[in-house]
Scaffold this motif. Structure first.
Motif, PDB file in Angstrom:
ATOM      1  N   MET A 137      -4.244  -6.482   8.855  1.00 43.23           N
ATOM      2  CA  MET A 137      -3.029  -5.761   9.210  1.00 43.23           C
ATOM      3  C   MET A 137      -2.335  -5.289   7.926  1.00 43.23           C
ATOM      4  SD  MET A 137       0.386  -7.203  11.168  1.00 43.23           S
ATOM      5  CE  MET A 137      -0.188  -7.082  12.833  1.00 43.23           C
TER       6      MET A 137
ATOM      7  N   LYS B 103       0.626  -4.474   5.497  1.00 40.65           N
ATOM      8  CA  LYS B 103       1.944  -5.065   5.280  1.00 40.65           C
ATOM      9  C   LYS B 103       3.032  -4.020   5.502  1.00 40.65           C
ATOM     10  CE  LYS B 103       0.835  -9.224   4.038  1.00 40.65           C
ATOM     11  NZ  LYS B 103       1.212 -10.341   4.875  1.00 40.65           N
TER      12      LYS B 103
ATOM     13  N   ASP C 224       4.461  -9.028   7.798  1.00 39.47           N
ATOM     14  CA  ASP C 224       3.651  -8.510   8.899  1.00 39.47           C
ATOM     15  C   ASP C 224       4.499  -7.875   9.989  1.00 39.47           C
ATOM     16  OD1 ASP C 224       1.182  -9.370   7.771  1.00 39.47           O
ATOM     17  OD2 ASP C 224       1.612 -11.404   8.444  1.00 39.47           O
TER      18      ASP C 224
END
Length: 98
Positions: free
Chosen positions: A1, A3, A66
């Motif tokens: 994922m 940032k 996140d």
């Protein structure tokens, strides 16, 4: 994922806070520094520290998280949030390639 980056501003409870902290406030701010240093060591904080604006010293942090909820949790758990207030904004950060 990927940032998400945010700029956080820790705004003092009074304009001369940095110069007139009580011993109790100073102890809280030392816990605040430890708290953010720990997050930095975990890779969540790019940079943080006081901005020495002659009108009013304030705190600035750049964080990599996140989710926005992580930002809110960081603020909630910061000892300094009890005596100062936060504002934060998403940031389109340019960071070194890994």
């Amino acid at each position: 994922m990927d940032k998400k980056y945010f700029a956080l501003y820790l705004l003092p409870s009074r304009p001369d806070f940095a110069q007139t902290m009580t011993d109790e406030e100073r102890a809280i701010m030392m816990k605040h520094v430890g708290y953010w240093t720990d997050l930095m060591n975990k890779g969540k904080v790019v940079a943080f520290g006081p901005v020495l604006d002659p009108k009013e010293v304030y705190g600035l942090g750049i964080i990599a998280v996140d989710s926005e909820q992580e930002v809110k949790d960081f603020i909630t758990n910061d000892p300094a949030a009890k005596i100062n207030r936060y504002e934060y904004f998403p940031m389109k950060a340019v960071v070194p390639a890994k």
